[in-house]
Design an enzyme around this catalytic site. Structure first.
Site, PDB file in Angstrom:
ATOM      1  N   CYS A  46       0.827  -1.213   0.000  1.00 30.23           N
ATOM      2  CA  CYS A  46       0.000   0.000   0.000  1.00 30.23           C
ATOM      3  C   CYS A  46       0.860   1.262   0.000  1.00 30.23           C
ATOM      4  O   CYS A  46       0.541   2.241  -0.663  1.00 30.23           O
ATOM      5  CB  CYS A  46      -0.911   0.021   1.212  1.00 30.23           C
ATOM      6  SG  CYS A  46      -2.087  -1.318   1.293  1.00 30.23           S
ATOM      7  N   THR A  47       1.926   1.235   0.745  1.00 27.17           N
ATOM      8  CA  THR A  47       2.822   2.390   0.808  1.00 27.17           C
ATOM      9  C   THR A  47       3.397   2.681  -0.572  1.00 27.17           C
ATOM     10  O   THR A  47       3.442   3.836  -1.005  1.00 27.17           O
ATOM     11  CB  THR A  47       3.931   2.152   1.857  1.00 27.17           C
ATOM     12  OG1 THR A  47       3.306   1.984   3.138  1.00 27.17           O
ATOM     13  CG2 THR A  47       4.905   3.311   1.917  1.00 27.17           C
TER      14      THR A  47
END
Length: 193
Positions: A46-47
């Site tokens: 996600c980052t």
């Protein structure tokens, strides 16, 4: 919970976010929108995705597309996560992340798939046209990051085909040849094109 299908009105919602309370329709205004969910804050894939989305912001802006992300964590966590994303990905996240701790939006958009995880969202993507209809839905497993080049390609196709009676072939990229929509007769096509 109703299933969302292509062409349906995107359900509106008001929710807390990394920039305060936000209403989807008000936020989008007369723009296209891309709503994408993330299983949880501070997860590695996600980052990278949010960092990539931030790096692509100029491309989305050129296409009049506003981005809005969602995670099941709270707004305070999102603010800290954005600081981490900006540092690690060398970027600047300038779009809101919806705080969906009560799973209201996740349920509304069917982003939680119990066979994958009963509490975390899968990597869903919804592209919403200015008329608020859903034009694209993609669902990735939690282990696979999204391809933002593909999302831009699809938006280019959706915007082109919304304004012209054409369709785009496999692997089409903006500027390449298109095909006449099958709904147009050969005679009409000769007149139009």
């Amino acid at each position: 919970m109703a299933t969302i299908r292509l062409g349906d009105k995107a359900p509106n919602f008001t929710a807390d976010s990394s920039i305060g309370e936000i209403n989807l329709y008000d936020y989008l205004g007369d723009s296209w929108g891309i709503l994408f969910s993330h299983p949880a804050d501070f997860t590695p894939v996600c980052t990278t995705e949010l960092g990539t989305a931030a790096q692509f912001k100029g491309e989305f802006d050129k296409r009049n597309v506003k981005m809005i992300a969602l995670s099941v964590d709270g707004a305070a966590s999102h603010v800290e996560w954005i600081k981490d994303i900006n540092e690690v990905q060398k970027t600047n996240v300038e779009f809101p992340i919806i705080a969906d701790e009560d799973r209201k939006v996740s349920d509304l958009y069917d982003m939680i798939h119990p066979k994958a995880d009963s509490t975390l969202t899968v990597r869903s993507v919804f592209i919403i046209a200015p008329d608020r209809t859903v034009k694209l839905m993609l669902t990735y497993p939690a282990s696979t990051g999204r391809n933002f080049y593909e999302l831009l390609r699809v938006i280019d196709s959706l915007q082109l085909t919304a304004n012209h009676k054409v369709a785009t072939p496999a692997n089409w990229k903006n500027g390449e040849d298109v095909v006449v929509s099958p709904a147009i007769s050969t005679e009409d096509a000769k007149t139009i094109f």
